[in-house]
Design a protein around this motif. Structure first.
Motif, short mmCIF file in Angstrom:
data_model
loop_
_atom_site.label_atom_id
_atom_site.label_comp_id
_atom_site.label_asym_id
_atom_site.label_seq_id
_atom_site.Cartn_x
_atom_site.Cartn_y
_atom_site.Cartn_z
N LYS A 91 0.71 -1.09 0.06
CA LYS A 91 -0.10 -0.05 -0.10
C LYS A 91 0.84 1.10 -0.09
O LYS A 91 0.38 2.15 -0.63
CB LYS A 91 -0.94 -0.07 1.25
N VAL A 92 1.79 1.22 0.84
CA VAL A 92 2.71 2.33 0.97
C VAL A 92 3.48 2.53 -0.51
O VAL A 92 3.45 3.73 -0.90
CB VAL A 92 3.65 2.19 2.14
N ASP A 93 3.94 1.57 -1.29
CA ASP A 93 4.70 1.68 -2.30
C ASP A 93 3.66 2.29 -3.57
O ASP A 93 4.09 2.97 -4.20
CB ASP A 93 5.21 0.30 -2.75
N LYS A 151 4.08 5.61 -5.53
CA LYS A 151 3.95 5.82 -6.96
C LYS A 151 2.93 6.86 -7.37
O LYS A 151 3.03 7.56 -8.42
CB LYS A 151 3.68 4.36 -7.48
N ILE A 152 1.75 6.84 -6.82
CA ILE A 152 0.48 7.51 -7.19
C ILE A 152 0.97 8.98 -6.91
O ILE A 152 0.58 10.04 -7.80
CB ILE A 152 -0.81 7.15 -6.51
N GLU A 153 1.62 9.25 -5.72
CA GLU A 153 1.80 10.80 -5.39
C GLU A 153 2.71 11.17 -6.46
O GLU A 153 2.90 12.51 -6.51
CB GLU A 153 2.14 10.58 -4.02
N HIS A 154 3.66 10.58 -7.00
CA HIS A 154 4.80 11.01 -7.83
C HIS A 154 4.58 10.91 -9.15
O HIS A 154 5.25 11.29 -10.11
CB HIS A 154 5.80 10.46 -7.56
N ALA A 155 3.17 10.38 -9.50
CA ALA A 155 3.05 10.53 -10.81
C ALA A 155 2.50 11.56 -11.50
O ALA A 155 2.00 12.56 -10.79
CB ALA A 155 1.86 9.42 -11.26
#
Length: 83
Positions: free
Chosen positions: A7-9, A13-17
């Motif tokens: 979940k953290v990973d 990834k979503i936050e940095h997309a």
């Protein structure tokens, strides 16, 4: 990998997309959850749609298709997508 780590990973990834990547991720996730419905999609298709899908499968079996990695590469280059 543990559930919490996954979940953290994923959230990272979503936050940095970028916006385009976010739209692509959204589409993938939405399609994944929509595909878990109990309705058999094949039965909802028209006969012309079924024929075209069958033709495409026959072409793929005959080696006439383009691998997904190549299609993705071309689209990413054409539209300047990262990933």
């Amino acid at each position: 990998m543990k559930e919490a780590t996954l979940k953290v990973d994923l959230l990272d990834k979503i936050e940095h997309a970028d916006f385009n990547q976010l739209k692509e991720i959204y589409g993938l996730v939405t399609n994944y959850f929509n595909s878990n419905e109990s309705i058999e999609e094949w039965d909802t298709l028209t006969e012309p749609q079924k024929k075209l899908i069958s033709k495409g499968l026959e072409q793929a079996d005959a080696g006439l298709g383009t691998p997904l990695k190549e299609v993705n590469k071309r689209l990413r280059e054409k539209y300047g997508l990262n990933g």
